[in-house]
Design a protein around this motif. Structure first.
Motif, PDB file in Angstrom:
ATOM      1  N   LYS A  16      12.839  42.157  33.027  1.00 57.90           N
ATOM      2  CA  LYS A  16      11.659  42.610  32.295  1.00 57.90           C
ATOM      3  C   LYS A  16      10.721  41.438  32.007  1.00 57.90           C
ATOM      4  O   LYS A  16       9.497  41.558  32.133  1.00 57.90           O
ATOM      5  N   HIS A  17      11.279  40.318  31.601  1.00 60.42           N
ATOM      6  CA  HIS A  17      10.456  39.152  31.244  1.00 60.42           C
ATOM      7  C   HIS A  17      10.299  38.169  32.405  1.00 60.42           C
ATOM      8  O   HIS A  17       9.697  37.107  32.235  1.00 60.42           O
TER       9      HIS A  17
ATOM     10  N   GLU B 256      13.924  42.968  20.241  1.00 61.71           N
ATOM     11  CA  GLU B 256      14.861  43.273  21.323  1.00 61.71           C
ATOM     12  C   GLU B 256      15.753  42.078  21.621  1.00 61.71           C
ATOM     13  O   GLU B 256      16.972  42.206  21.775  1.00 61.71           O
TER      14      GLU B 256
ATOM     15  N   LEU C  31       8.857  33.155  21.897  1.00 63.58           N
ATOM     16  CA  LEU C  31       8.168  34.335  21.387  1.00 63.58           C
ATOM     17  C   LEU C  31       8.234  34.408  19.871  1.00 63.58           C
ATOM     18  O   LEU C  31       7.267  34.837  19.216  1.00 63.58           O
TER      19      LEU C  31
ATOM     20  N   HIS D 249       7.986  43.727  19.455  1.00 61.35           N
ATOM     21  CA  HIS D 249       9.025  44.487  20.143  1.00 61.35           C
ATOM     22  C   HIS D 249       9.968  43.554  20.908  1.00 61.35           C
ATOM     23  O   HIS D 249      11.198  43.718  20.851  1.00 61.35           O
ATOM     24  N   SER D 250       9.386  42.560  21.610  1.00 69.47           N
ATOM     25  CA  SER D 250      10.213  41.649  22.407  1.00 69.47           C
ATOM     26  C   SER D 250      11.118  40.813  21.526  1.00 69.47           C
ATOM     27  O   SER D 250      12.303  40.611  21.842  1.00 69.47           O
TER      28      SER D 250
ATOM     29  N   PHE E 285       3.502  43.753  21.612  1.00 70.04           N
ATOM     30  CA  PHE E 285       4.479  43.281  22.598  1.00 70.04           C
ATOM     31  C   PHE E 285       5.390  42.212  22.003  1.00 70.04           C
ATOM     32  O   PHE E 285       6.612  42.213  22.209  1.00 70.04           O
TER      33      PHE E 285
ATOM     34  N   LEU F 150      16.932  42.760  30.686  1.00 67.64           N
ATOM     35  CA  LEU F 150      15.957  42.058  29.868  1.00 67.64           C
ATOM     36  C   LEU F 150      15.368  40.854  30.613  1.00 67.64           C
ATOM     37  O   LEU F 150      14.183  40.548  30.486  1.00 67.64           O
TER      38      LEU F 150
END
Length: 550
Positions: free
Chosen positions: A312-313, A196, A327, A192-193, A189, A309
């Motif tokens: 999503k978060h 992105e 992150l 990928h995050s 995760f 986005l």
């Protein structure tokens, strides 16, 4: 130092006021006269657990007050400060027991719990006797006694610091391992995050700017047609041309108008200038409304990507840059985690080694101190007619902690070849009392500072030269402080600096106990009674005088 003890309606005492002094204070009296009641009363005001029923028959409540003098730096001052109580050179403890069993305590006129009284009592009084379950007979305190005797406080302070450092190192390692495990669980995760967010690279305030630009482009088509028509109406084919034509005609006719057209011509010129400004502004607006349809599409795509986005978060769009940093940092920690764990493991190993070394050194120091204490106690046992008894300070391994890994217990064997046992399990009261006295004499003066020591019939079962040796050691203990001793021994009583006799009196159906201070002549009579019994002979008086004169 205990200066005064006031007792009201406790057991068979109706009213008693005692004033104690420094040095050796002796209390004597016949068996059953009430000597133990004095200790029960003192224990009650100090919060000790004792008799359940203390109130004198017929009274509504019993009350005991104890007054202590506190030297500067006395340990009781720290207890008072910790409990938020006023402190000074005088400490007054008062406790009341009602007939229905309720107990209430005060310290310097502030109401307190029994726990506060007990904590204070540990700094004020030490009781030693056959049934003492505190002080020297409590195995829990033997290690502290040995450490104080040996002066090991600096080593203990160092070890406590090393133990704390060890704990911090282990805590840091555990936290790093936990963080690494958590990071590994979400590694896919995270990667990928971060990818992105890095690819999109949102900026603070970008969402609002994109939304504003998008709205402007969406509204441009609706208003551009009207603005364009207005621009045409203002241009040469519209108002500007008409006004220019009118101005040209008026200027041609002005010569024959005898000045009457000057003002209209000037006004028309001004109007044409304003009209030109208006036309230029409208043209600029039309230029601003010019946009590439593909720009609108691109703006909407980025705006929707940023908002998607954020959803999503579960953050606001403007929080995405900060989230990206967080992150990324977690991902970096994951990548660097293995190396960090290795560093922390090395720190833990070093902390363990340092703590282990200090604990080992402390164990060795305690072992040497135990041998010295055993020898010192043994030398004190001989004059007390216990030269064949063996005192041993035993060290056994205990769970490691901030004060080392040693358990300490005082053990004794009363006869050669007999198995040694814990000090607090000795059966003979007389032997136990002498062991306690020998041990107390050997302990450091620092342990005795500011503490009133009470010995309850420590001379039980001994007499003659042994009782004299007991008395002289009690007197030595009292030299720099205060000792109270309840005794049946004339040899001990004769060595006291201050002497009280406990008496029981019967008045009709009522029995009461009182305490009488004795002057020199009365002391002689009391010691003579202790020597001869109910009938005091001249020989007993002579013997009493000999004891008093040493």
């Amino acid at each position: 130092m205990l200066r005064a003890l006031e007792i009201r309606d406790i057991l068979i005492i109706d009213r008693l006021d005692l004033s104690f002094r420094p040095g050796l204070n002796v209390l004597t009296g016949e068996t059953g006269a009430g000597k133990s009641i004095l200790l029960d009363s003192l224990g009650f005001v100090l919060g000790w657990r004792g008799r359940a029923e203390l109130v004198r028959g017929g009274a509504a409540q019993g009350e005991v007050t104890a007054v202590f003098d506190l030297a500067e730096g006395h340990a009781a001052r720290a207890v008072l400060a910790d409990a938020g109580l006023p402190e000074g050179d005088e400490l007054i403890l008062r406790r009341v027991n009602t007939k229905d069993g309720r107990k209430t305590g005060w310290v310097n006129d502030r109401r307190v719990s029994g726990d506060v009284l007990r904590r204070l009592s540990e700094t004020l009084v030490e009781l030693h006797g056959q049934h003492d379950d505190r002080g020297l007979l409590d195995p829990k305190g033997h290690r502290d006694i040995l450490d104080t005797y040996a002066g090991l406080e600096p080593m203990l302070a160092d070890l406590r610091g090393l133990w704390s450092a060890r704990g911090r190192a282990r805590k840091a390692l555990d936290a790093a391992r936990k963080a690494l495990d958590e990071a590994r669980a979400e590694e896919e995760f995270l990667r990928h995050s971060v990818e992105e967010l890095t690819e999109l690279a949102p900026e603070v305030g970008e969402d609002e700017a994109l939304d504003t630009r998008r709205r402007l482009m969406q509204g441009a088509e609706k208003i551009r047609e009207d603005i364009s028509k207005a621009s045409g109406a203002l241009g040469y084919d519209g108002a500007e041309g008409a006004m220019a034509d009118a101005l040209r005609r008026l200027e041609g006719a002005s010569e024959g108008a005898d000045g009457r057209l000057d003002e209209p011509i000037a006004a028309l010129a001004r109007a044409m200038a304003e009209l030109d400004d208006a036309a230029r502004g409208v043209a600029d607006c039309l230029d601003a409304l010019e946009f590439d349809p593909f720009e609108l599409e691109a703006t909407e795509e980025r705006l929707f990507a940023i908002r998607g986005l954020a959803r999503k978060h579960q953050v606001m769009p403007d929080d995405l840059p900060e989230l990206a940093e967080t992150l990324s940092a977690r991902l970096e920690a994951l990548d660097a985690g293995a190396g960090k764990i290795g560093e922390l493991e090395a720190e833990v190993a070093a902390a363990d080694a340092a703590d282990d070394g200090a604990a080992t050194a402390l164990t060795e120091a305690r072992g040497k101190a135990a041998a010295r204490l055993d020898a010192a106690v043994s030398s004190e046992l001989a004059p007390l007619k216990m030269e064949r008894a063996v005192f041993e300070t035993r060290l056994t391994e205990a769970a490691p902690g901030p004060e080392g890994r040693d358990a300490v217990q005082f053990t004794v064997a009363t006869n050669p070849g007999a198995p040694a046992g814990p000090l607090n399990k000795i059966a003979s009261g007389g032997e136990l009392s002498r062991f306690l006295l020998a041990l107390k004499v050997c302990l450091s003066e620092e342990r005795n500072a500011g503490v009133t020591m009470i010995f309850d019939e420590i001379d039980r079962g001994v007499g003659g030269a042994t009782a004299d040796a007991v008395g002289r050691r009690l007197k030595a203990l009292a030299g720099e402080g205060q000792v109270l001793v309840v005794t049946h021994s004339p040899q001990v009583a004769a060595l006291g600096g201050h002497h009280w006799r406990v008496e029981k009196r019967v008045n009709g159906e009522v029995t009461t106990s009182t305490v009488v201070p004795l002057d020199a002549g009365e002391r002689e009579s009391e010691i003579a009674r202790m020597l001869s019994g109910d009938t005091v002979t001249d020989e007993a008086r002579a013997a009493a005088r000999a004891l008093l004169t040493g």
